[in-house]
Enzyme design. Structure first.
Site, PDB file in Angstrom:
ATOM      1  N   ASP A  99       4.857  14.103   5.995  1.00 26.73           N
ATOM      2  CA  ASP A  99       3.708  14.145   5.089  1.00 26.73           C
ATOM      3  C   ASP A  99       3.330  15.600   4.864  1.00 26.73           C
ATOM      4  O   ASP A  99       3.265  16.387   5.815  1.00 26.73           O
ATOM      5  CB  ASP A  99       2.527  13.367   5.661  1.00 26.73           C
ATOM      6  CG  ASP A  99       1.402  13.185   4.641  1.00 26.73           C
ATOM      7  OD1 ASP A  99       1.352  12.113   4.022  1.00 26.73           O
ATOM      8  OD2 ASP A  99       0.597  14.116   4.460  1.00 26.73           O
ATOM      9  N   ASP A 130       7.082  19.627   2.772  1.00 29.78           N
ATOM     10  CA  ASP A 130       7.349  19.101   1.435  1.00 29.78           C
ATOM     11  C   ASP A 130       8.598  18.231   1.513  1.00 29.78           C
ATOM     12  O   ASP A 130       9.688  18.715   1.832  1.00 29.78           O
ATOM     13  CB  ASP A 130       7.559  20.256   0.462  1.00 29.78           C
ATOM     14  CG  ASP A 130       7.743  19.798  -0.978  1.00 29.78           C
ATOM     15  OD1 ASP A 130       8.163  18.646  -1.191  1.00 29.78           O
ATOM     16  OD2 ASP A 130       7.464  20.587  -1.891  1.00 29.78           O
ATOM     17  N   ALA A 131       8.441  16.949   1.228  1.00 29.46           N
ATOM     18  CA  ALA A 131       9.560  16.012   1.367  1.00 29.46           C
ATOM     19  C   ALA A 131      10.749  16.405   0.497  1.00 29.46           C
ATOM     20  O   ALA A 131      11.909  16.182   0.874  1.00 29.46           O
ATOM     21  CB  ALA A 131       9.098  14.597   1.010  1.00 29.46           C
ATOM     22  N   HIS A 155       0.240  -2.794   3.094  1.00 28.22           N
ATOM     23  CA  HIS A 155       1.148  -2.235   4.089  1.00 28.22           C
ATOM     24  C   HIS A 155       2.075  -3.295   4.692  1.00 28.22           C
ATOM     25  O   HIS A 155       3.227  -2.984   5.024  1.00 28.22           O
ATOM     26  CB  HIS A 155       0.359  -1.503   5.171  1.00 28.22           C
ATOM     27  CG  HIS A 155      -0.282  -0.251   4.669  1.00 28.22           C
ATOM     28  ND1 HIS A 155      -1.615  -0.186   4.326  1.00 28.22           N
ATOM     29  CD2 HIS A 155       0.250   0.977   4.386  1.00 28.22           C
ATOM     30  CE1 HIS A 155      -1.888   1.034   3.880  1.00 28.22           C
ATOM     31  NE2 HIS A 155      -0.779   1.754   3.913  1.00 28.22           N
ATOM     32  N   GLN A 197      -5.407  18.922  -1.312  1.00 27.56           N
ATOM     33  CA  GLN A 197      -6.192  17.843  -1.898  1.00 27.56           C
ATOM     34  C   GLN A 197      -7.601  17.815  -1.297  1.00 27.56           C
ATOM     35  O   GLN A 197      -7.878  18.450  -0.281  1.00 27.56           O
ATOM     36  CB  GLN A 197      -5.502  16.498  -1.656  1.00 27.56           C
ATOM     37  CG  GLN A 197      -5.240  16.199  -0.192  1.00 27.56           C
ATOM     38  CD  GLN A 197      -4.172  15.157   0.021  1.00 27.56           C
ATOM     39  OE1 GLN A 197      -3.738  14.481  -0.896  1.00 27.56           O
ATOM     40  NE2 GLN A 197      -3.730  14.989   1.258  1.00 27.56           N
ATOM     41  N   ASP A 225      -1.630   8.353   6.618  1.00 28.64           N
ATOM     42  CA  ASP A 225      -2.690   7.596   7.276  1.00 28.64           C
ATOM     43  C   ASP A 225      -2.177   6.791   8.470  1.00 28.64           C
ATOM     44  O   ASP A 225      -2.967   6.248   9.245  1.00 28.64           O
ATOM     45  CB  ASP A 225      -3.392   6.663   6.280  1.00 28.64           C
ATOM     46  CG  ASP A 225      -2.412   5.805   5.486  1.00 28.64           C
ATOM     47  OD1 ASP A 225      -1.352   5.439   6.028  1.00 28.64           O
ATOM     48  OD2 ASP A 225      -2.705   5.513   4.306  1.00 28.64           O
ATOM     49  N   ASP A 281       6.229   6.200   0.694  1.00 24.14           N
ATOM     50  CA  ASP A 281       4.851   5.794   0.398  1.00 24.14           C
ATOM     51  C   ASP A 281       4.069   6.968  -0.173  1.00 24.14           C
ATOM     52  O   ASP A 281       2.998   7.332   0.321  1.00 24.14           O
ATOM     53  CB  ASP A 281       4.196   5.271   1.682  1.00 24.14           C
ATOM     54  CG  ASP A 281       2.856   4.591   1.419  1.00 24.14           C
ATOM     55  OD1 ASP A 281       2.616   4.207   0.267  1.00 24.14           O
ATOM     56  OD2 ASP A 281       2.069   4.449   2.375  1.00 24.14           O
TER      57      ASP A 281
END
Length: 502
Positions: A312, A346-347, A268, A238, A292, A364
């Site tokens: 992540d 990769d989840a 959050h 990204q 984040d 999230d």
């Protein structure tokens, strides 16, 4: 004639093929950055590009004389247009109403010129090889070049050079092929001196663009954002942009706002506390997405938590929020806590190799605007992650807006229910995004609204929680399909609903 020239011309085939595919990948990536991160962008760009190459190949039959000269001129044009296209598109994106016309016009023109290259090269080489050898050699080098391009583009070029610098680099390579042919075949080319000079001037111009590409990128991006850009980087996954106005920081991924520091606490706090406060015995927590560290910041407000695993995909994201002083201050150094383990994976594949049970799971992920993210909202994924949730645990999923995108929101709810979860939908208002939705899921229906929350929360309270669970008439449940890997209806719902308001 030098006996090495046919072999060198075959190397030119390799370079030309690599450059051609790189331009195609650049156009698709740039379209997803500017117009929305969707499979639609890549699909249409690839279709238009390949169709245009077909036109170029068909047009090649009309080039009867001075084929070497024509080939050189085409290589120069491909280098100039392909090399500068990303700069033009970035600079003009905010100033042209019919941006898609410009985008597809440049893609078509580049595709036509690239489509001319290989047929002309084959005709140049036809007297130097037998036909069967010519075809096998040309297409072998062509396909090897395509393979190389597809590998180095995501792994090397985008992370280390970025789109603009990559465009200029391969534009230089295209024109270098023109210069090579011009120098080595000068006796067979009319006006060889003129073409050689044109090649050298073009290479110099593209080299200037390459050197100043960061300045060009910064200038073009500054016109797309209202605030000052203080950080920008392309990773393998990204484009990360961080802006600042006064004390307010905003994070953008591929042009999409992820948070604003003046109201992210509303998002959050609502994501974490309604579920985690109801689990006083929770010790092990899993956070998927949320690179984040802001959700982790909220989780660390519970002293009984012993471990947090953050999964992540993008190491560039988690590293930024571990090292940038302003961002570390925003997330209270959450990703540096000894309780936190950061996993960059990769989840979708990561969950399949896990046996550990978690008391609380936070999902999230970015909104399901494309199939690569949409798979993380499917019944297949939820079935896998269900096995990681403790019997008395709670999972919460960010689920886009129930006001703007009700079909998308209720599709997430129905998909969770389809794999046996009991769900508790809720929502709250975040000024930067509007009304936003979440869904809690559990193995059995045991949720009880908490009456007390950790000290220091700015938004979540017993009173605000009552409002979160109330859905007025314009956000009530609608009938949808289950989101599956083989249909990904959620992506279509999301694009239709958000596309109508953007």
């Amino acid at each position: 004639m030098d006996k090495r020239l046919p072999a060198l011309l075959l190397i030119s085939v390799f370079v030309v093929a690599t450059c051609g595919l790189i331009y195609e990948l650049i156009a698709g990536t740039l379209a997803s950055y500017l117009l929305g991160d969707s499979v639609t962008q890549f699909s249409t760009i690839i279709g238009v590009y390949l169709f245009s190459m077909g036109i170029g190949s068909w047009l090649s039959k009309y080039f009867d004389k001075n084929i070497l000269s024509w080939f050189i001129q085409i290589e120069i044009l491909v280098g100039i247009i392909g090399g500068t296209s990303s700069t033009l598109l970035f600079l003009l994106f905010e100033h042209i109403a019919s941006f898609r016309i410009l985008l597809y016009g440049l893609v078509s023109l580049t595709g036509i010129l690239v489509g001319l290259e290989i047929p002309l090269l084959m005709r140049i080489l036809q007297d130097r090889f037998e036909f069967k050898d010519l075809v096998s050699k040309v297409f072998t080098f062509d396909y090897i070049g395509a393979l190389l391009a597809s590998l180095i583009f995501p792994l090397v070029l985008i992370p280390y050079l970025g789109l603009v610098k990559t465009s200029y680099l391969f534009g230089i390579l295209n024109v270098a092929v023109a210069l090579f042919v011009c120098v080595n075949f000068k006796r067979e080319i009319p006006a060889a001196g003129y073409l050689r000079s044109a090649s050298i001037i073009s290479i110099f111009g593209l080299l200037v663009g390459f050197v100043y590409s960061e300045t060009i990128t910064s200038f073009s991006e500054s016109m797309s954002y209202n605030d000052t850009i203080i950080y920008s980087k392309s990773t393998s996954y990204q484009r990360i942009i961080l802006t600042k106005r006064g004390k307010v920081l905003r994070l953008f991924l591929n042009g999409n706002l992820q948070f604003s520091s003046d109201d992210e606490y509303r998002y959050h706090e609502a994501l974490v506390h309604p579920g985690l406060t109801a689990l006083p015995e929770a010790k092990n927590v899993l956070v998927m997405g949320g690179g984040d560290g802001l959700a982790v910041r909220e989780i660390l407000k519970y002293p009984q938590i012993q471990s947090i695993t953050l999964v992540d995909l993008d190491a560039g994201m988690t590293s930024l929020f571990q090292k940038n002083n302003m961002l570390v201050e925003l997330n209270k150094g959450s990703l540096l806590s000894p309780k936190v383990k950061v996993v960059n994976a990769d989840a979708f594949t990561w969950v399949r190799n896990q046996q550990k049970k978690f008391d609380f799971i936070v999902i999230d992920f970015p909104d399901p605007s494309n199939y690569s993210v949409g798979k993380l909202y499917t019944n297949s994924f939820y079935s896998e992650i269900k096995g990681l949730l403790a019997e008395n645990g709670i999972m919460v999923v960010q689920s886009t807006s129930p006001y703007v995108a009700p079909r998308s929101f209720w599709t997430v709810n129905k998909t969770l229910e389809s794999v046996g979860f009991h769900t508790v939908p809720y929502h709250n208002y975040v000024p930067s995004f509007g009304e936003w939705g979440y869904i809690m899921a559990m193995q059995r229906q045991h949720y009880k609204k908490p009456v007390q929350f950790p000290a220091g929360l700015k938004f979540v309270s017993k009173e605000s929680l009552d409002q979160m669970f109330y859905f007025p008439g314009d956000m009530t449940k609608v009938e949808t399909e289950v989101n599956k890997l083989n249909n990904q209806v959620l992506v279509k719902y999301f694009e239709d609903e958000w596309g109508a308001v953007l």
